[in-house]
Design a protein around this motif. Structure first.
Motif, PDB file in Angstrom:
ATOM      1  N   LEU A   1     -11.729  -7.511   3.897  1.00 10.71           N
ATOM      2  CA  LEU A   1     -10.642  -8.489   3.839  1.00 10.71           C
ATOM      3  C   LEU A   1     -10.467  -9.122   5.212  1.00 10.71           C
ATOM      4  O   LEU A   1     -10.569  -8.439   6.244  1.00 10.71           O
ATOM      5  CB  LEU A   1      -9.335  -7.806   3.420  1.00 10.71           C
ATOM      6  CG  LEU A   1      -9.346  -7.134   2.039  1.00 10.71           C
ATOM      7  CD1 LEU A   1      -8.107  -6.268   1.856  1.00 10.71           C
ATOM      8  CD2 LEU A   1      -9.426  -8.180   0.943  1.00 10.71           C
TER       9      LEU A   1
ATOM     10  N   LYS B   1      -8.259 -12.081   7.686  1.00  9.24           N
ATOM     11  CA  LYS B   1      -7.141 -12.981   7.967  1.00  9.24           C
ATOM     12  C   LYS B   1      -7.600 -13.955   9.055  1.00  9.24           C
ATOM     13  O   LYS B   1      -8.051 -13.537  10.116  1.00  9.24           O
ATOM     14  CB  LYS B   1      -5.929 -12.187   8.453  1.00  9.24           C
ATOM     15  CG  LYS B   1      -4.781 -13.032   8.982  1.00  9.24           C
ATOM     16  CD  LYS B   1      -4.099 -13.820   7.886  1.00  9.24           C
ATOM     17  CE  LYS B   1      -2.881 -14.557   8.448  1.00  9.24           C
ATOM     18  NZ  LYS B   1      -2.205 -15.356   7.403  1.00  9.24           N
TER      19      LYS B   1
ATOM     20  N   LYS C   1      -9.634  -8.274  10.608  1.00  7.93           N
ATOM     21  CA  LYS C   1     -10.273  -7.919   9.342  1.00  7.93           C
ATOM     22  C   LYS C   1     -10.071  -6.444   9.047  1.00  7.93           C
ATOM     23  O   LYS C   1      -9.853  -5.630   9.963  1.00  7.93           O
ATOM     24  CB  LYS C   1     -11.768  -8.261   9.355  1.00  7.93           C
ATOM     25  CG  LYS C   1     -12.592  -7.488  10.353  1.00  7.93           C
ATOM     26  CD  LYS C   1     -14.088  -7.737  10.158  1.00  7.93           C
ATOM     27  CE  LYS C   1     -14.461  -9.176  10.440  1.00  7.93           C
ATOM     28  NZ  LYS C   1     -15.928  -9.398  10.335  1.00  7.93           N
ATOM     29  N   LEU C   2     -10.165  -6.137   7.785  1.00  8.33           N
ATOM     30  CA  LEU C   2     -10.056  -4.749   7.330  1.00  8.33           C
ATOM     31  C   LEU C   2     -11.238  -4.479   6.413  1.00  8.33           C
ATOM     32  O   LEU C   2     -11.538  -5.277   5.532  1.00  8.33           O
ATOM     33  CB  LEU C   2      -8.733  -4.535   6.595  1.00  8.33           C
ATOM     34  CG  LEU C   2      -8.419  -3.120   6.083  1.00  8.33           C
ATOM     35  CD1 LEU C   2      -6.921  -2.909   6.040  1.00  8.33           C
ATOM     36  CD2 LEU C   2      -8.993  -2.891   4.685  1.00  8.33           C
TER      37      LEU C   2
ATOM     38  N   ALA D   1     -13.028  -1.475   3.971  1.00  8.21           N
ATOM     39  CA  ALA D   1     -13.101  -0.160   3.334  1.00  8.21           C
ATOM     40  C   ALA D   1     -14.583   0.129   3.107  1.00  8.21           C
ATOM     41  O   ALA D   1     -15.213  -0.489   2.243  1.00  8.21           O
ATOM     42  CB  ALA D   1     -12.352  -0.176   2.012  1.00  8.21           C
TER      43      ALA D   1
ATOM     44  N   ALA E   1      -6.486  -6.720  -1.947  1.00 10.02           N
ATOM     45  CA  ALA E   1      -5.545  -6.054  -1.051  1.00 10.02           C
ATOM     46  C   ALA E   1      -4.532  -5.224  -1.830  1.00 10.02           C
ATOM     47  O   ALA E   1      -4.129  -4.132  -1.397  1.00 10.02           O
ATOM     48  CB  ALA E   1      -4.828  -7.095  -0.179  1.00 10.02           C
TER      49      ALA E   1
ATOM     50  N   PHE F   1      -5.057  -1.539  -2.548  1.00 16.27           N
ATOM     51  CA  PHE F   1      -4.825  -0.543  -1.500  1.00 16.27           C
ATOM     52  C   PHE F   1      -3.354  -0.371  -1.162  1.00 16.27           C
ATOM     53  O   PHE F   1      -3.002   0.312  -0.206  1.00 16.27           O
ATOM     54  CB  PHE F   1      -5.609  -0.932  -0.243  1.00 16.27           C
ATOM     55  CG  PHE F   1      -7.090  -0.903  -0.451  1.00 16.27           C
ATOM     56  CD1 PHE F   1      -7.783   0.292  -0.436  1.00 16.27           C
ATOM     57  CD2 PHE F   1      -7.797  -2.073  -0.696  1.00 16.27           C
ATOM     58  CE1 PHE F   1      -9.140   0.334  -0.640  1.00 16.27           C
ATOM     59  CE2 PHE F   1      -9.153  -2.047  -0.901  1.00 16.27           C
ATOM     60  CZ  PHE F   1      -9.838  -0.845  -0.889  1.00 16.27           C
TER      61      PHE F   1
ATOM     62  N   SER G   1       1.355  -1.978   1.791  1.00 12.77           N
ATOM     63  CA  SER G   1       1.188  -2.142   3.241  1.00 12.77           C
ATOM     64  C   SER G   1       0.002  -3.036   3.576  1.00 12.77           C
ATOM     65  O   SER G   1       0.047  -3.798   4.550  1.00 12.77           O
ATOM     66  CB  SER G   1       1.012  -0.774   3.913  1.00 12.77           C
ATOM     67  OG  SER G   1      -0.131  -0.109   3.401  1.00 12.77           O
ATOM     68  N   VAL G   2      -1.052  -2.951   2.794  1.00  8.62           N
ATOM     69  CA  VAL G   2      -2.221  -3.821   2.994  1.00  8.62           C
ATOM     70  C   VAL G   2      -1.978  -5.199   2.394  1.00  8.62           C
ATOM     71  O   VAL G   2      -2.304  -6.228   2.986  1.00  8.62           O
ATOM     72  CB  VAL G   2      -3.484  -3.176   2.379  1.00  8.62           C
ATOM     73  CG1 VAL G   2      -4.674  -4.127   2.466  1.00  8.62           C
ATOM     74  CG2 VAL G   2      -3.810  -1.868   3.086  1.00  8.62           C
ATOM     75  N   GLN G   3      -1.381  -5.236   1.232  1.00  7.87           N
ATOM     76  CA  GLN G   3      -1.123  -6.496   0.541  1.00  7.87           C
ATOM     77  C   GLN G   3      -0.260  -7.440   1.389  1.00  7.87           C
ATOM     78  O   GLN G   3      -0.457  -8.658   1.393  1.00  7.87           O
ATOM     79  CB  GLN G   3      -0.442  -6.226  -0.798  1.00  7.87           C
ATOM     80  CG  GLN G   3      -0.283  -7.454  -1.678  1.00  7.87           C
ATOM     81  CD  GLN G   3       0.339  -7.075  -3.021  1.00  7.87           C
ATOM     82  OE1 GLN G   3       0.849  -5.975  -3.181  1.00  7.87           O
ATOM     83  NE2 GLN G   3       0.287  -7.980  -3.967  1.00  7.87           N
TER      84      GLN G   3
ATOM     85  N   LEU H   1      -0.266  -7.949   4.461  1.00  9.93           N
ATOM     86  CA  LEU H   1      -0.937  -8.508   5.639  1.00  9.93           C
ATOM     87  C   LEU H   1      -1.429  -9.940   5.407  1.00  9.93           C
ATOM     88  O   LEU H   1      -1.935 -10.589   6.313  1.00  9.93           O
ATOM     89  CB  LEU H   1      -2.123  -7.616   6.044  1.00  9.93           C
ATOM     90  CG  LEU H   1      -1.728  -6.229   6.571  1.00  9.93           C
ATOM     91  CD1 LEU H   1      -2.967  -5.380   6.824  1.00  9.93           C
ATOM     92  CD2 LEU H   1      -0.895  -6.361   7.845  1.00  9.93           C
TER      93      LEU H   1
ATOM     94  N   PHE I   1      -3.984 -11.512   3.712  1.00  5.26           N
ATOM     95  CA  PHE I   1      -5.380 -11.884   3.915  1.00  5.26           C
ATOM     96  C   PHE I   1      -5.690 -13.177   3.150  1.00  5.26           C
ATOM     97  O   PHE I   1      -5.126 -13.436   2.093  1.00  5.26           O
ATOM     98  CB  PHE I   1      -6.301 -10.764   3.415  1.00  5.26           C
ATOM     99  CG  PHE I   1      -6.229  -9.515   4.240  1.00  5.26           C
ATOM    100  CD1 PHE I   1      -6.892  -9.429   5.450  1.00  5.26           C
ATOM    101  CD2 PHE I   1      -5.488  -8.417   3.812  1.00  5.26           C
ATOM    102  CE1 PHE I   1      -6.826  -8.273   6.222  1.00  5.26           C
ATOM    103  CE2 PHE I   1      -5.413  -7.264   4.574  1.00  5.26           C
ATOM    104  CZ  PHE I   1      -6.085  -7.191   5.782  1.00  5.26           C
TER     105      PHE I   1
END
Length: 374
Positions: A229, A231, A246-247, A249, A293, A296, A299-301, A303, A305
């Motif tokens: 993901l 941003k 970026k994130l 997984a 997002a 997960f 908390s991830v959503q 952000l 992205f």
């Protein structure tokens, strides 16, 4: 991957993608019967346009009076002062066989490489600043005798498929002719207000042919490698985006894999059922990133992205990134690794694949054999 003296060398993979081919009257949204192009069949028009494109074209051309906001910053064919980073395109050959056209194009990128090293004692090194290293891609455009949908097959090398350049330059060239374009490098004048409105130009549209069986097989295998993901932040000139963070997984467990599979099926179904490729209701990559997002947690959503994809691996071990705009990459049909197959094998395999998809896609064409008398 092969490693020679510390230098990684990626072995080229070869394949092809299939697309539904339709035509629009300029910026119109309704498909045009391919046999009713102002008294001509589009096969007659396309072969002429392809002949006109047998010189190097630069960039992705802007269509005049285009209504789409994202097209405002595209380079036009005559803006060649700075070619760095621009795409290069050239038609090599085009052969008409009944209602089909078989051909080849060059596609490359300026400034992708700095220097071409020569063989010591035989050839000199060559700087590539204003040369675009290019690869040769084959294509087949097979059109019906009297209907609105045909099929376009374009070769894929690695992950590169120049279908967008092919259809865009066909549209641009058609528009130039319709507007009375000049043939020199100075471009062409704005259309006169007195010019008859009946002058026609044709815009090709290529939509990926969806293959439900192949998608189900990929999902069944469950080879989801990772989720990434991103941003972005907009640069000060507002024309470029820079990655802010970026994130990733790196692995997907069984529970997450089921949710990922559901997301991919949703993107697939959405496009399969859409009758208009320009519909603004189709999911964007930002929409897809939100879906991924959410898997997960909040908390991830939160952000926010704006891009993201799922990495999948096919039966040959090839890895592909999938998102709403990258769905066509799932449907790349592999042919060979390291060496191109001959023309007969390429076109025959594409014809067989099309035969498996034709009924579901509602496309009825007579696919002639290359070399058969027109």
């Amino acid at each position: 991957m092969v490693v020679l003296s510390g230098i990684e060398r990626n072995v080229a993979t070869y394949g092809y993608r299939l697309f539904k081919f339709e035509l629009r009257d300029g910026f119109g949204r309704s498909p045009v019967n391919l046999s009713e192009c102002a008294g001509e069949h589009y096969a007659d028009i396309a072969i002429h346009l392809l002949q006109l494109l047998k010189s190097t074209q630069i960039g992705r051309p802007t269509l005049r009076n285009s209504p789409a906001p994202e097209e405002e910053n595209e380079i036009s064919g005559d803006e060649v002062d700075n070619v760095s980073g621009q795409k290069a395109f050239q038609v090599i050959s085009a052969t008409r066989v009944q209602r089909a056209i078989f051909g080849e194009v060059f596609a490359g990128l300026f400034s992708e490489y700095e220097v071409a090293l020569g063989v010591p004692g035989r050839t000199e090194d060559r700087e590539l600043g204003e040369h675009a290293p290019s690869k040769r891609f084959r294509f087949a455009l097979v059109l019906p005798e009297d209907a609105v949908v045909g099929v376009l097959v374009v070769e894929v090398i690695g992950r590169v498929c120049p279908v967008d350049l092919l259809v865009r330059w066909l549209a641009y060239c058609s528009q130039q002719l319709a507007l009375g374009a000049e043939s020199d490098d100075e471009g062409y004048d704005e259309p006169s207000t007195s010019r008859p409105k009946a002058i026609k130009w044709w815009k090709p549209v290529a939509q990926p042919m969806m293959d439900n069986d192949r998608l189900q097989e990929i999902i069944k295998q469950g080879k989801f490698g990772s989720i990434e993901l991103i941003k972005h932040e907009v640069q000060t000139d507002r024309t470029r985006r820079k990655t802010k963070f970026k994130l990733k997984a790196p692995s997907i467990d069984e529970g997450v894999a089921q949710e990922v599979a559901a997301a991919i099926k949703g993107w697939f179904t959405e496009r399969l059922s859409s009758e208009n490729e320009e519909s603004r209701k189709l999911s964007t990559d930002k929409d897809g990133a939100k879906v991924l997002a959410a898997i997960f947690g909040e908390s991830v959503q939160n952000l926010d992205f704006d891009d993201g994809w799922v990495q999948v691996e096919d039966e040959a071990g090839r890895k592909t990134n999938i998102s709403p705009s990258r769905m066509s990459e799932i449907f790349t049909y592999p042919l060979s690794d390291g060496k191109k197959v001959d023309d007969a094998t390429f076109y025959d395999q594409a014809r067989v694949t099309f035969g498996c998809l034709a009924t579901a896609a509602k496309i009825d064409v007579d696919w002639p054999t290359l070399g058969k008398t027109v």
